[in-house]
Motif scaffolding. Sequence first.
Motif, mmCIF file in Angstrom:
data_model
loop_
_atom_site.group_PDB
_atom_site.id
_atom_site.type_symbol
_atom_site.label_atom_id
_atom_site.label_comp_id
_atom_site.label_asym_id
_atom_site.label_seq_id
_atom_site.Cartn_x
_atom_site.Cartn_y
_atom_site.Cartn_z
ATOM 1 N N LYS A 81 7.627 7.410 -0.398
ATOM 2 C CA LYS A 81 6.901 7.193 -1.648
ATOM 3 C C LYS A 81 7.840 7.152 -2.851
ATOM 4 O O LYS A 81 7.501 6.593 -3.893
ATOM 5 C CB LYS A 81 5.875 8.313 -1.876
ATOM 6 C CG LYS A 81 4.789 8.423 -0.832
ATOM 7 C CD LYS A 81 3.875 9.589 -1.165
ATOM 8 C CE LYS A 81 2.803 9.805 -0.126
ATOM 9 N NZ LYS A 81 1.935 10.980 -0.470
ATOM 10 N N GLN A 105 2.381 0.694 1.468
ATOM 11 C CA GLN A 105 1.876 0.807 0.102
ATOM 12 C C GLN A 105 2.866 0.301 -0.930
ATOM 13 O O GLN A 105 2.490 0.065 -2.075
ATOM 14 C CB GLN A 105 1.538 2.272 -0.206
ATOM 15 C CG GLN A 105 0.446 2.837 0.669
ATOM 16 C CD GLN A 105 0.078 4.247 0.274
ATOM 17 O OE1 GLN A 105 -0.730 4.475 -0.627
ATOM 18 N NE2 GLN A 105 0.671 5.220 0.939
ATOM 19 N N ARG A 106 4.120 0.108 -0.514
ATOM 20 C CA ARG A 106 5.150 -0.252 -1.493
ATOM 21 C C ARG A 106 5.927 -1.525 -1.164
ATOM 22 O O ARG A 106 6.464 -2.156 -2.067
ATOM 23 C CB ARG A 106 6.145 0.906 -1.622
ATOM 24 C CG ARG A 106 5.573 2.203 -2.149
ATOM 25 C CD ARG A 106 6.697 3.201 -2.411
ATOM 26 N NE ARG A 106 7.638 2.705 -3.395
ATOM 27 C CZ ARG A 106 8.924 3.065 -3.452
ATOM 28 N NH1 ARG A 106 9.418 3.900 -2.562
ATOM 29 N NH2 ARG A 106 9.712 2.565 -4.390
ATOM 30 N N ARG A 126 -4.235 -1.036 5.170
ATOM 31 C CA ARG A 126 -3.412 -1.022 3.954
ATOM 32 C C ARG A 126 -2.769 -2.384 3.719
ATOM 33 O O ARG A 126 -2.712 -2.865 2.585
ATOM 34 C CB ARG A 126 -2.341 0.067 4.094
ATOM 35 C CG ARG A 126 -1.324 0.108 2.951
ATOM 36 C CD ARG A 126 -1.954 0.163 1.599
ATOM 37 N NE ARG A 126 -2.872 1.279 1.471
ATOM 38 C CZ ARG A 126 -3.621 1.504 0.401
ATOM 39 N NH1 ARG A 126 -3.575 0.644 -0.614
ATOM 40 N NH2 ARG A 126 -4.429 2.534 0.341
ATOM 41 N N ARG A 130 -3.380 -5.109 0.448
ATOM 42 C CA ARG A 130 -2.289 -5.467 -0.472
ATOM 43 C C ARG A 130 -1.775 -6.898 -0.298
ATOM 44 O O ARG A 130 -1.169 -7.445 -1.217
ATOM 45 C CB ARG A 130 -1.107 -4.515 -0.268
ATOM 46 C CG ARG A 130 -1.315 -3.108 -0.793
ATOM 47 C CD ARG A 130 0.027 -2.400 -0.946
ATOM 48 N NE ARG A 130 0.903 -3.126 -1.865
ATOM 49 C CZ ARG A 130 2.159 -3.443 -1.592
ATOM 50 N NH1 ARG A 130 2.715 -3.130 -0.439
ATOM 51 N NH2 ARG A 130 2.888 -4.102 -2.476
#
Length: 255
Positions: A81, A105-106, A126, A130
Amino acid sequence: MVPDTDTLPDGIPAVDWQGRAIDCTNCPHRELRAAGRCTPGHACVADRYAKRIDRFFAWNPNVADTCLDHPYFEVRAVAAKHADLFLLPRLLGDPDETVRWSIAQRLPQRYLMQMRDDPDREVRIRVAARLEPAALKSMLDDPDYYVRTVIARRLPPGLLRMLQHDPDREVRVAVARRIDAEGLRGMAGDADPGVRLVVAQRLPAAQLPLLADDPDWRIRHEVAQRIEPSRLGSLLDDEDAAVREAARGRGNRVA
């Protein structure tokens, strides 16, 4: 020295990922404790409790880059994260789904494309949330209904017809809420009343006669409230009292 369990705010033992007592003297980050940037039993990278690991990296995000290869999956997942974005691709093949979910997520779009077939549904959910809408077409055949539901919520409207006959009713409900008028009309005969109810809520009033004789009273009730008064017809004498009341109420107002 690590505080006793009884003195910890949450009462959860402060042990490492292998269940051993935490030894700050051998920690590679022990200098942070002297600087007040970690606290055993509260913010600690050696602890197996995810919240304490998360708190440690929140206090020390600059340490994350050095922890991406840690043997404990929770450390890798939380470190991801905060770590340098350019270091995350090394975790694409991580054996733990929590880590892969974290990087999903990134990571930039080009790497998300590599994760579309991840074996874990949470990771694919996820990714579907995205991925650029135009690229979602490549996930239409995902085996998990919720992945396809997320896709139906984000897919460009012009492609939604590819999901209007999906085997799962939740996916079709999501389609019915967004599909264009022509596609919506084609869903008026859907086998599931939950889907047809959404259709009844969105169809133009002029097309509602398609559902005026629907076997589900909820759908006829919706039709009675929205159809053009001159076309109420059999709804005025419907077998269901709520439908009759709605239809006659509108008929009386017009009269």
